[in-house]
Design an enzyme around this catalytic site. Sequence first.
Site, PDB file in Angstrom:
ATOM      1  N   LYS A  90       3.324   5.854   7.697  1.00  0.00           N
ATOM      2  CA  LYS A  90       4.380   4.879   7.422  1.00  0.00           C
ATOM      3  C   LYS A  90       5.274   5.328   6.273  1.00  0.00           C
ATOM      4  O   LYS A  90       6.511   5.293   6.382  1.00  0.00           O
ATOM      5  CB  LYS A  90       3.734   3.530   7.091  1.00  0.00           C
ATOM      6  CG  LYS A  90       4.662   2.501   6.477  1.00  0.00           C
ATOM      7  CD  LYS A  90       3.935   1.228   6.156  1.00  0.00           C
ATOM      8  CE  LYS A  90       2.885   1.389   5.092  1.00  0.00           C
ATOM      9  NZ  LYS A  90       3.462   1.664   3.750  1.00  0.00           N
ATOM     10  N   THR A  91       4.667   5.729   5.162  1.00  0.00           N
ATOM     11  CA  THR A  91       5.462   6.122   3.985  1.00  0.00           C
ATOM     12  C   THR A  91       6.316   7.341   4.287  1.00  0.00           C
ATOM     13  O   THR A  91       7.485   7.411   3.900  1.00  0.00           O
ATOM     14  CB  THR A  91       4.530   6.405   2.794  1.00  0.00           C
ATOM     15  OG1 THR A  91       3.776   5.222   2.502  1.00  0.00           O
ATOM     16  CG2 THR A  91       5.328   6.810   1.565  1.00  0.00           C
TER      17      THR A  91
ATOM     18  N   ASP B 112       9.374  -2.075   2.655  1.00  0.00           N
ATOM     19  CA  ASP B 112       8.030  -1.574   2.939  1.00  0.00           C
ATOM     20  C   ASP B 112       7.038  -2.738   2.925  1.00  0.00           C
ATOM     21  O   ASP B 112       7.255  -3.743   2.249  1.00  0.00           O
ATOM     22  CB  ASP B 112       7.652  -0.550   1.862  1.00  0.00           C
ATOM     23  CG  ASP B 112       6.391   0.220   2.209  1.00  0.00           C
ATOM     24  OD1 ASP B 112       6.019   0.253   3.395  1.00  0.00           O
ATOM     25  OD2 ASP B 112       5.780   0.799   1.285  1.00  0.00           O
ATOM     26  N   GLU B 113       5.946  -2.604   3.682  1.00  0.00           N
ATOM     27  CA  GLU B 113       4.876  -3.615   3.719  1.00  0.00           C
ATOM     28  C   GLU B 113       5.430  -5.010   4.023  1.00  0.00           C
ATOM     29  O   GLU B 113       5.128  -5.988   3.338  1.00  0.00           O
ATOM     30  CB  GLU B 113       4.106  -3.634   2.386  1.00  0.00           C
ATOM     31  CG  GLU B 113       3.533  -2.307   1.950  1.00  0.00           C
ATOM     32  CD  GLU B 113       2.315  -1.866   2.758  1.00  0.00           C
ATOM     33  OE1 GLU B 113       2.025  -2.508   3.788  1.00  0.00           O
ATOM     34  OE2 GLU B 113       1.673  -0.880   2.363  1.00  0.00           O
TER      35      GLU B 113
ATOM     36  N   GLN C 271      -2.571  -5.661   9.129  1.00  0.00           N
ATOM     37  CA  GLN C 271      -3.021  -5.504   7.750  1.00  0.00           C
ATOM     38  C   GLN C 271      -2.429  -6.581   6.844  1.00  0.00           C
ATOM     39  O   GLN C 271      -2.327  -6.387   5.624  1.00  0.00           O
ATOM     40  CB  GLN C 271      -2.674  -4.110   7.232  1.00  0.00           C
ATOM     41  CG  GLN C 271      -3.395  -2.996   7.975  1.00  0.00           C
ATOM     42  CD  GLN C 271      -3.220  -1.646   7.319  1.00  0.00           C
ATOM     43  OE1 GLN C 271      -3.679  -1.403   6.218  1.00  0.00           O
ATOM     44  NE2 GLN C 271      -2.536  -0.740   8.003  1.00  0.00           N
TER      45      GLN C 271
ATOM     46  N   ARG D 224     -10.409   2.338   6.590  1.00  0.00           N
ATOM     47  CA  ARG D 224     -10.377   3.178   5.379  1.00  0.00           C
ATOM     48  C   ARG D 224     -11.193   4.454   5.575  1.00  0.00           C
ATOM     49  O   ARG D 224     -11.066   5.395   4.786  1.00  0.00           O
ATOM     50  CB  ARG D 224     -10.965   2.431   4.167  1.00  0.00           C
ATOM     51  CG  ARG D 224     -10.292   1.125   3.738  1.00  0.00           C
ATOM     52  CD  ARG D 224      -8.815   1.275   3.554  1.00  0.00           C
ATOM     53  NE  ARG D 224      -8.110   0.886   4.766  1.00  0.00           N
ATOM     54  CZ  ARG D 224      -6.844   1.205   5.028  1.00  0.00           C
ATOM     55  NH1 ARG D 224      -6.150   1.939   4.182  1.00  0.00           N
ATOM     56  NH2 ARG D 224      -6.264   0.810   6.157  1.00  0.00           N
TER      57      ARG D 224
END
Length: 664
Positions: free
Chosen positions: A52-53, A243-244, A275, A621
């Site tokens: 994503k980043t 973002d997010e 998330q 994770r």
Amino acid sequence: MPQMTTRKFAFVRTRPSRLRERLERELNDEQRAAALAGEGPKLVIAGAGSGKTRTLTYRVAHLLDTGESADRIVLATFTNKSAREMLRRVEALTGGTTRDLWGGTFHALGNRLLREHGALLGYRPGFSILDVEDQEDLLRVCVTAVGVKLAERRFPSPAVLRGMISFAFNTAMPLGQVLSVRHPHFVEWQGEIEGVAAAYAERKRLNHVMDYDDLLANWLRLLRDHPPVLALLGRRFRHLLVDEYQDTNLVQAEIVERLAAAGNGNLVAVGDDCQSIYAFRGANYDNMRCFPERNPGTEIFRLETNYRSTPQILDFTNDSIRHNRRRFEKQLRTPNPSGEKPVLIPLLDPYEEAAFTCERILQLRDEGTRLADMAVLYRAHAHAAVLETELVRRDIPYEIRSGIRFFERAHVKDVVAHLKVLGNSRDETAWRRLLLMLPRVGNVRAAQIWEMLEGAEDPLDAALAEEVGRHLPPPAFAAWTRFGADLERIRGLAESAPPDVLIEAIVGSGYRDYLLATYEDPQSRLEDLEQLALFAGRYESTERLVSDLVLMGELYGQDVERGAEPEERLVLSSVHQAKGLEWDVVFLIRLSEGAFPSPRALGEEEGEEEERRIFYVATTRARRELYLLYPLMEAHARSGLLIKPSRFVLEVQPELYDRGEIDA
């Protein structure tokens, strides 16, 4: 024949952009499509570990590379660290500077804009910003100014008031409703609390100061109440990237969507609805879920290639999250090589769970996995209490990513102070801690009270007498009387009751009112104290329990740290604090009904789906190995009830995970 003349023109032959070469080489098809998308609203649904980043930074770099001016781009993030990191990557990609780009948190961006336009709202350009301590100081002044009478029942502390007011703002919920839903024990104070909130808002306005929430509230007021400013900013910012997006609250979403609508609609929202786990902070799941409806013409992109985990871990997580009804469809896949299935391991109780976790960690370290590449995750801080003692006992260095170590938390130390006084009535430090819990008792008066107690043959007997109370102001006298009655009752129990019963009695005394009124997130702290009682259930002697707790605190600060470099420490973290991080090996502990999902969350609307998203975050994770552990019984010495594994495991197809057994 006339001679031909030659005319020269300045012209620089351009080579293909190096960025375009990197876009082709370094992004997959899904990422590249999102990074190069044209104008209009875009929703990028980015699965865990899908880059994503990288996609977001390449999109910003692409905009700059194709001629967009940096000062016409807004990049909103949720931490200053992520903003700095993304802007640094953009500069590395473009070879230019991002100094003029509007990048940062929502609060930082709001601050910049309000310095320019705050006069329209009655603020001077040099307005101050209140930090958390400043806010609580001002609220304390407002409580006095409103004339709240604190003689009988406890009034919420400034920290609790700040949390109430902030939550009401971030969720657009009336303060009275916040009280009834989250703080029912303070409903009787509703009129006074609303009066304090009104006084707080007025004093901020008169003093030309804003708190963090005001930076968002006043930014939105500018857009709602001043159409020329909205039009100006709509023209000024051609590209908005967030973002997010699943973590935005109602105010943040309205801000960026209003700005985009006032301009050309170039809003790119990036995030993963699966998330979305911060409802307790005011994050609104529907901001992302309903984005296409609120922004007509939205083009949706999906990043479904996970570069983090093995296929077996992704099969498990995909099958788990599909049980959520309200979500965007996506199926994570990975080019990573095959690995072991997640393994579900039942243990006898939390003590055996902790012992097995430590033993397996040491085995993995011997096999070549660094401690720093392993993590133990849990749903609530309290679930790590038994594990922490086992890690100390085995001298395994670790760090807490989710806050203060369990036995060093203020409310745990409060209860231990009660136990200390019962065992040693001349413990001045423990007495001072208890005395400072009383209303209108500060350091000076606590010292005076201790002088009276210290001179007695038995300070505890003196504390139970009325004479000391006569030296206190009326509000403190009433509290002292209740405090003495609680101490007398608990001392009577101490003669025969085990330590866990004493702890339960302390928590059920007037201390409970103190905790509810003093600390933020009181329900979580009460759960911590339940775990402290369970931990104490192994002890027959209160003296031994208190000694061990103190020695554990000493070890936490010294022996475990000595000689251990930061990168050589195991990580312990709540799932919420672990979001965005990854490890080769993840242990998810206390994965049982009654612990995960959180019983408190299950009582809330859509609570089970959010808990399942928290489980999804936890399991994604892991890069290589995932251990799912649950105790068959609680640690309480007087309980023999069997516990079922979490519903989130049982609903996954059994062939997608292994079952582990412990060799005797």
